[in-house]
Design an enzyme around this catalytic site. Sequence first.
Site, PDB file in Angstrom:
ATOM      1  N   LYS A 182      41.866  20.780  -6.361  1.00 42.78           N
ATOM      2  CA  LYS A 182      40.018  21.010  -7.294  1.00 42.78           C
ATOM      3  C   LYS A 182      40.224  21.957  -8.844  1.00 42.78           C
ATOM      4  CE  LYS A 182      38.184  21.999  -2.709  1.00 42.78           C
ATOM      5  NZ  LYS A 182      37.681  23.217  -2.102  1.00 42.78           N
TER       6      LYS A 182
ATOM      7  N   GLN B  29      37.151  29.200  -1.179  1.00 42.47           N
ATOM      8  CA  GLN B  29      37.683  28.860  -0.382  1.00 42.47           C
ATOM      9  C   GLN B  29      38.154  29.265   1.074  1.00 42.47           C
ATOM     10  OE1 GLN B  29      38.656  25.928  -1.088  1.00 42.47           O
ATOM     11  NE2 GLN B  29      39.138  25.496   0.575  1.00 42.47           N
TER      12      GLN B  29
ATOM     13  N   ASP C 220      29.340  23.531  -2.362  1.00 42.71           N
ATOM     14  CA  ASP C 220      30.009  23.454  -0.825  1.00 42.71           C
ATOM     15  C   ASP C 220      28.563  22.588  -0.079  1.00 42.71           C
ATOM     16  OD1 ASP C 220      32.567  23.501  -0.838  1.00 42.71           O
ATOM     17  OD2 ASP C 220      33.109  25.829  -0.911  1.00 42.71           O
TER      18      ASP C 220
END
Length: 293
Positions: free
Chosen positions: A52, A96, A119
């Site tokens: 990412k 994460q 997200d």
Amino acid sequence: MQLLDGKVVSQHIKSEIKKEVEEIIATGKRAPHLVAILVGENPASKAYVGSKVKTCAELGFESTLITYEADLQEEILLQKIAELNNDAGIDGILVQLPLPKHISENKIIESISPSKDVDGFHPVNLGKMLLSLPTFIPATPFGMMLMLQHYGIPISGKHCVVIGRSNIVGTPMSILMSRNSEPGNCTVTLCHSKTKNIKEFCLQADIIIAAIGRPKFVTADMVKDGAIILDVGINRIESTETKSGYRLVGDVDFDAVAEKCSYITPVPGGVGLMTICALMKNTLLAYLHNNAS
Ligand code: GUN
């Protein structure tokens, strides 16, 4: 069989994003800025976050990686997120998952400002998705929708079987596929660990979305001729053929299933690449929204 090639599609979308960022920067504005937070030493999480951050650099985004030891106190993470929420120079925040067991994932997700939740995991954003309101769509489901859109595969009216009901993939994907939108309008069956006879459902499927996290779970005898297969799985299995001693396989037995289906995503090189691409799209969206004037 046609391969749904994540490399080709993600390159195409990334080049569009890169161009847009170049145009923004040429006007004298700052670049979009994503903050990624990694807690602990999970090797898969480290690899995903690394990709990412690398993609941010490739597209001209700024990124910051914040790492913590696995024994991090929840309160410290909440404080950091509050600080980032209030920082006008930060557009997107991602933590994460999975987090160590002593930290509540729900509490952490709910602490992220919905306008920076790239997200799309915050209840406000998931609620908006359910109502088809503009929002951040979770990256993996969003990436799969972009893939279907890119190849122009007609899916309206088809029967889609989603295997796996996680908050991150299976559940949002089942909603997106059933919405009255393009792509969408499928009849959806959501299979999970308590489903009896998954094979029977799969054999009725025009589209199978495998997001169960079990290597080669979907075998050729579970797939109807001509079905469309999207494989979300990224599983490490031992291998004597690689230096690392392992290789990546999906939730689908690719070689055998590929012979029967009309379209299939490879692993690696399929859905995983689309996930990162969708996250970058969400981050640009957050930037544009938060810097509208
Ligand atoms: N863990 C597995 N997939 C994801 C994702 O898309 N976002 C975050 N934050 N964690 C994940």
